[in-house]
Design an enzyme around this catalytic site. Structure first.
Site, PDB file in Angstrom:
ATOM      1  N   GLY A   1       0.701  -1.313  -0.056  1.00 11.15           N
ATOM      2  CA  GLY A   1       0.147   0.032  -0.110  1.00 11.15           C
ATOM      3  C   GLY A   1       0.885   1.225   0.215  1.00 11.15           C
ATOM      4  N   ASP A   2       2.033   1.094   0.815  1.00  8.64           N
ATOM      5  CA  ASP A   2       3.066   2.424   0.692  1.00  8.64           C
ATOM      6  C   ASP A   2       3.452   2.597  -0.613  1.00  8.64           C
ATOM      7  OD1 ASP A   2       2.362   2.366   3.317  1.00  8.64           O
ATOM      8  OD2 ASP A   2       4.086   1.295   3.933  1.00  8.64           O
ATOM      9  N   ALA A   3       3.961   1.549  -1.186  1.00  5.96           N
ATOM     10  CA  ALA A   3       4.431   1.693  -2.724  1.00  5.96           C
ATOM     11  C   ALA A   3       3.337   2.149  -3.467  1.00  5.96           C
ATOM     12  CB  ALA A   3       4.538   0.271  -3.108  1.00  5.96           C
TER      13      ALA A   3
END
Length: 335
Positions: A297-299
């Protein structure tokens, strides 16, 4: 890609050192953890960090949601495009973080706390699941004084895009609001991540204080469902929840709000205020290539936000997000 001014993107959240290892059901049971979850550590969890370091083949990785996003965005953007803010201790773990972000080309302006240890996140990987247990340490002591210090506030004024991770609502809501108000006043883009299901559940009031300032709000399906439940929305339809998020009252009316909900291997849902809800198929990947979903999700947020900074279309921003998420899940940790 459009030219990007130096440090056009400023990110704020909680820098952590991820202590990551392959575990099993017994380890999860020992510390009362769910296979796929993100929680703040209680007293009963504090032994997990040394346990992972001493008894498992643990990998140390620079973590914290928005720090992962900042590193990913810098990976896609020209040098000196991204600066990250947060709190660390004055210890060996902070030194590891400094080395990691330097390798990534990311500029950091940490508030260094001489009394508190650098925050840690124990990550237990079982199959394709990951259970994250965070002891915020020095990250929990970030304050408005650091943000408003002349050197740091100059970076705030220079930036055209702000990315804030929802985890920071547990730390310093006034810092988030200061960035949000600066964005609205000067028509800069304010990007907010819901971060984890417990944020809408247990930090509803500070979350709702930020919502009028969201130009882009990013979450996954479990975070969206948690938001819907905590806000009394009588639906579990992700498209309807995204549409609701996009249509919330807004301070800066010069920018229509866009809500983006990822759903793992299911299509990404994108709702723009006043428009039809769109679906974007994810980039296919062979299950055998999936190593670790930590930081996917961060990516996605990194690729998406880097696209915004570069002036890409909304569709291309989603495409970049999906591409970087696909790359990330083939590595161990949010690499």
């Amino acid at each position: 890609m459009a030219p990007t001014k130096e440090y056009a993107l400023l990110c704020l959240e909680n820098p952590l050192l991820d202590i990551q290892a392959q575990g099993d059901a017994a380890l999860l049971e020992k510390y009362g953890l769910k296979p796929n979850d993100a929680i703040l550590a209680e007293e009963k969890h504090l032994g997990i960090y040394e346990d992972l370091l001493n008894n498992y083949s643990a990998k140390l990785i620079a973590g914290g949601g928005a720090q992962n996003t900042a590193r990913g965005a810098q990976y896609l953007l020209p040098p000196n495009s991204v600066v990250y803010l947060g709190g660390v201790g004055d210890d060996k773990y902070a030194a590891i973080l400094h080395d990691a972000v330097k390798t990534a080309g990311l500029r950091v302006e940490y508030r260094v706390d001489p009394k508190q240890p650098t925050g840690r996140c124990g990550v237990v990987i079982t199959d394709h699941n990951r259970s994250m247990c965070t002891d915020l340490g020095a990250a929990n002591h970030y304050d408005l004084d650091h943000l408003k210090s002349p050197e740091v506030w100059k970076l705030v004024e220079n930036a055209s895009f702000y990315f804030v991770g929802g985890y920071h609502l547990t730390v310093c809501p006034p810092a988030i609001m200061a960035l949000a108000e600066e964005a609205a006043k000067n028509n800069k883009a304010f990007v907010f991540s819901l971060s984890a299901p417990f944020i809408p559940q247990f930090f509803k009031d500070p979350l709702d204080a930020t919502s009028p300032y969201w130009d882009y709000v990013i979450g996954n399906e479990t975070e969206a469902l948690s938001y819907a439940e905590s806000h009394g929305l009588e639906t579990k339809d992700i498209k309807e929840i995204a549409k609701h998020l996009a249509g919330l009252p807004k301070t800066n009316e010069k920018r229509p709000r866009v809500a983006i909900i990822t759903q793992g291997t299911d299509p990404t849902i994108v709702a723009e205020a006043g428009k039809e809800v769109l679906e974007y198929e994810v980039h296919a990947i062979d299950k055998e290539l999936i190593n670790d979903t930590t930081g996917a999700g961060d990516a996605f947020a990194a690729g998406f936000t880097a696209g915004l900074v570069a002036g890409e279309s909304l569709a291309q921003c989603v495409n970049q997000g999906q591409w970087l998420a696909k790359l990330s899940i083939q590595e161990l940790g949010p690499s």
